[in-house]
Motif scaffolding. Structure first.
Motif: not given
Length: 218
Positions: A113-125, A129-135, A151-158
């Motif tokens: 409803a806010q106009g977002i149709t695609t997301i890259c999912v990544a959890p809290h840091s 190294w957190t995990c591999r993300t997905a679109l 899948s494996d779009v990025t690897v989240k790091a902090a």
């Protein structure tokens, strides 16, 4: 006025669809006033003020609305229940966020409803190294396989844990050193792998030559 976001889903329209919009914001080019978006199947065929609409097209009257491409949320926690978030220190580059998703979470409707149709999912840091993300595409199927774009779009790091938005300079320095070591190790592994592949190719080549000299079995 309201905003209508357009996203091509896996489910094709069984008919032509024409959206009559009061305002269109295209991906490129100037905004269009009182225009038409023509969709056939999974494809947007035409956008403009002089679009020819087929006689059998289904028409959506959005003359009081703004029509635009769907937005992308580059860091979303949708479909990630809080209780499945990784605890501090338990993240790793080999973890895949897809293993933790709840595709039946109905919060996606508010996101759409806010106009977002695609997301890259990544959890809290949760660690350096957190995990591999997905679109994912928000198509309401309730299926990870059908929502998954890549899948494996990025690897989240902090650098310093972001939870609570607090970290010390020493923690960030330690994380920086850890990240640097990991990248150096990855470069070293890649070089060893390339060396192995080259040696294997040479071995296969010499093996083929030797077999050719032996001739066909008697």
């Amino acid at each position: 006025s309201c905003v209508v976001a357009i996203a091509m889903t896996n489910c094709a329209f069984a008919e032509s669809l024409a959206i009559q919009a009061g305002r269109i914001i295209p991906i490129s080019g100037s905004e269009i006033e009182n225009g038409i978006v023509l969709i056939e199947g999974k494809t947007i065929r035409a956008v403009g003020t002089d679009v020819v609409v087929p006689n059998d097209a289904r028409i959506i009257d959005a003359k009081d609305k703004t029509v635009m491409p769907g937005l992308i949320d580059a860091q979303s926690r949708l479909f990630l229940p809080e209780e499945t978030d990784l605890n501090p220190g338990r993240g790793a580059a080999e973890y895949n966020v897809l293993d933790a998703l709840d595709p039946f979470d109905q919060d996606y409707k508010e996101v759409l409803a806010q106009g977002i149709t695609t997301i890259c999912v990544a959890p809290h840091s949760s660690s350096t190294w957190t995990c591999r993300t997905a679109l994912l595409r928000l198509n309401g199927t309730g299926s990870i396989q059908k929502m998954l774009l890549e899948s494996d779009v990025t690897v989240k790091a902090a650098l310093g844990l972001s939870r609570g938005n607090r970290s010390s300079s020493l923690e960030r320095l330690s994380d920086y050193a850890s990240l640097r070591e990991a990248f150096i190790a990855a470069q070293s592994y890649l070089k060893r792998w390339e060396k192995y592949e080259h040696a294997l190719a040479e071995y296969d080549k010499e093996k083929a030559k030797a077999k050719a000299k032996e001739g066909p079995p008697q």
